[in-house]
Scaffold this motif. Structure first.
Motif, short mmCIF file in Angstrom:
data_model
loop_
_atom_site.label_atom_id
_atom_site.label_comp_id
_atom_site.label_asym_id
_atom_site.label_seq_id
_atom_site.Cartn_x
_atom_site.Cartn_y
_atom_site.Cartn_z
N GLY A 32 48.58 42.09 56.85
CA GLY A 32 48.44 43.51 57.11
C GLY A 32 49.78 44.22 57.17
O GLY A 32 49.84 45.45 57.10
N ARG A 34 40.80 40.55 56.05
CA ARG A 34 41.62 40.38 57.26
C ARG A 34 40.78 39.77 58.37
O ARG A 34 39.62 40.16 58.59
N VAL A 90 39.87 44.80 53.50
CA VAL A 90 40.96 45.76 53.42
C VAL A 90 40.69 46.64 52.21
O VAL A 90 40.46 46.14 51.11
#
Length: 296
Positions: free
Chosen positions: A144, A232, A241
Motif C-alpha cells: 500500500g 490488500r 485495491v
C-alpha cells in the motif's frame, strides 16, 4: 488432499517473515517448495522444518537481483520437482530516509531487488510455465506504500512499479492460462521492526501467517479466472485495491498554452484535486475550498 497438492512453487525471500509463512503454508497445503533467500542458511532452516513435518522442499541462496541467478531459481524447481506451477515474488528491501538524504547505493539495491528481481524471476517462471502448457500462477508482493508514504519514496516507487507490472503481465499472459496477481500485505516482520513505523502503524498482533491463506488461494486452482488484481490484507481486513483511472472532467481545447492550463486548474480542476498519500493529504488549494468562509 491439500490445496496445492502435486504443485511445485518458488518463493523468494522465504528465509524469514512473510516469505517463510508463505513457504510453510504452501508445503502444508501439499506443494513442493523451493525456499529461496540470499541468506542460504535461513533458507535451509525453513526447508528443513518443512521436511521435518513430511513436506518437500529444497533451499536456494540465489540472488534475485542477478538475472542469471534469478533464472536458475526456475531451473532448480523444474530439475528438482519436474515442473513449476507457482511463483511468489516476495524478496524485498526497505529502509526509511528523507528523499534528499537518500543514498545512491541503497536506491540501486532496493530497485534491483524489489523491481528487477521481480521481473527476472517472473519472466523466467512464465517462460517455463508457457512451455509446460499447463498454466500457473504468479503472485507479486506489492505494498500500500505505492499510494505514497513519508520517508519511503524509493520503496514506494518500486512497489508501485510492481503493481503496474502485475497488470501488464496479467494482460500478456491471459491466453496462456497463467494468472498474475499482487498482494499488499500488512504484517509485523523484521523489515518493519527496523522501522519507526512499527511504533505507530503496525499492530504487533499482525502475524505473517495471517496473510498466507490469501497467497495460497491465489496460487491454487480455486482462484481460476482471478487475474490482474491487487489485493490488500491487514489482519481482519481483506479488500481489493482500486485500479488507476482517468478522472472526469476531461477538458478539450484545440491548443493548450500555459495560461489556458492555468485557467483549467483554477477554474475547473481545483474542485477535483486528489488527496495524496496513504494519509490522504489534501492539497492546499483543495483545503482552501473546503474551509467554510467567514461571515462578513
Amino acid at each position: 488432499m491439500g490445496l496445492l497438492q502435486g504443485r511445485a512453487v518458488v518463493i523468494t525471500g522465504a528465509g524469514r517473515g512473510l516469505g517463510e509463512a508463505y513457504a510453510m503454508h504452501s508445503a502444508q497445503a501439499g506443494a513442493s517448495v523451493v525456499v529461496n533467500d540470499i541468506d542460504v542458511e535461513l533458507a535451509e532452516q525453513v526447508a528443513e522444518r518443512i521436511r521435518t513435518f513430511g513436506g518437500t522442499a529444497v533451499a536456494s541462496g540465489h540472488n534475485v537481483a542477478d538475472p542469471e541467478q534469478a533464472a536458475q531459481l526456475t531451473e532448480v524447481c523444474v530439475t528438482e520437482f519436474g515442473r513449476i506451477d507457482g511463483l511468489v515474488n516476495n524478496a524485498g528491501l526497505n529502509y526509511e530516509t528523507a528523499p534528499w538524504d537518500d543514498d545512491v547505493a541503497r536506491i540501486r539495491a532496493t530497485v534491483e531487488v524489489n523491481l528487477l528481481g521481480t521481473i527476472y524471476c517472473g519472466t523466467a517462471a512464465m517462460r517455463a510455465m508457457r512451455e509446460q502448457g499447463t498454466g500457473g500462477s504468479i503472485v507479486n508482493i506489492s505494498s500500500g506504500a505505492f499510494f505514497g508514504q513519508r520517508k519511503l519514496a524509493t520503496y514506494s516507487a518500486t512497489k508501485g512499479a510492481v503493481a503496474s507490472l502485475t497488470l501488464s503481465w496479467a494482460l500478456d499472459l491471459e491466453t496462456s492460462g497463467i494468472r498474475v496477481n499482487a498482494v499488499c500485505p500488512v504484517a509485523h516482520t523484521r523489515m518493519v521492526w527496523a522501522s519507526e513505523r512499527s511504533l505507530r502503524s503496525i499492530p504487533a498482533e499482525l502475524s505473517p501467517s495471517r496473510v498466507a491463506p490469501l497467497v495460497l488461494f491465489l496460487l491454487s486452482d480455486s482462484a481460476e479466472g482471478i487475474t490482474g488484481q491487487i489485493v490488500r490484507m491487514k489482519g481482519r481486513q481483506l479488500h481489493l485495491v482500486g485500479q488507476p483511472y482517468f478522472k472526469q472532467p476531461v477538458l478539450e481545447r484545440e491548443n493548450w498554452d500555459p495560461h489556458s492550463v492555468e485557467r483549467a486548474f483554477y477554474g475547473v480542476f481545483q474542485a477535483h484535486l486528489e488527496p495524496f498519500g496513504l494519509e490522504k493529504r489534501v492539497p492546499p488549494r483543495l483545503q482552501e475550498l473546503m474551509e467554510p468562509s467567514l461571515p462578513a
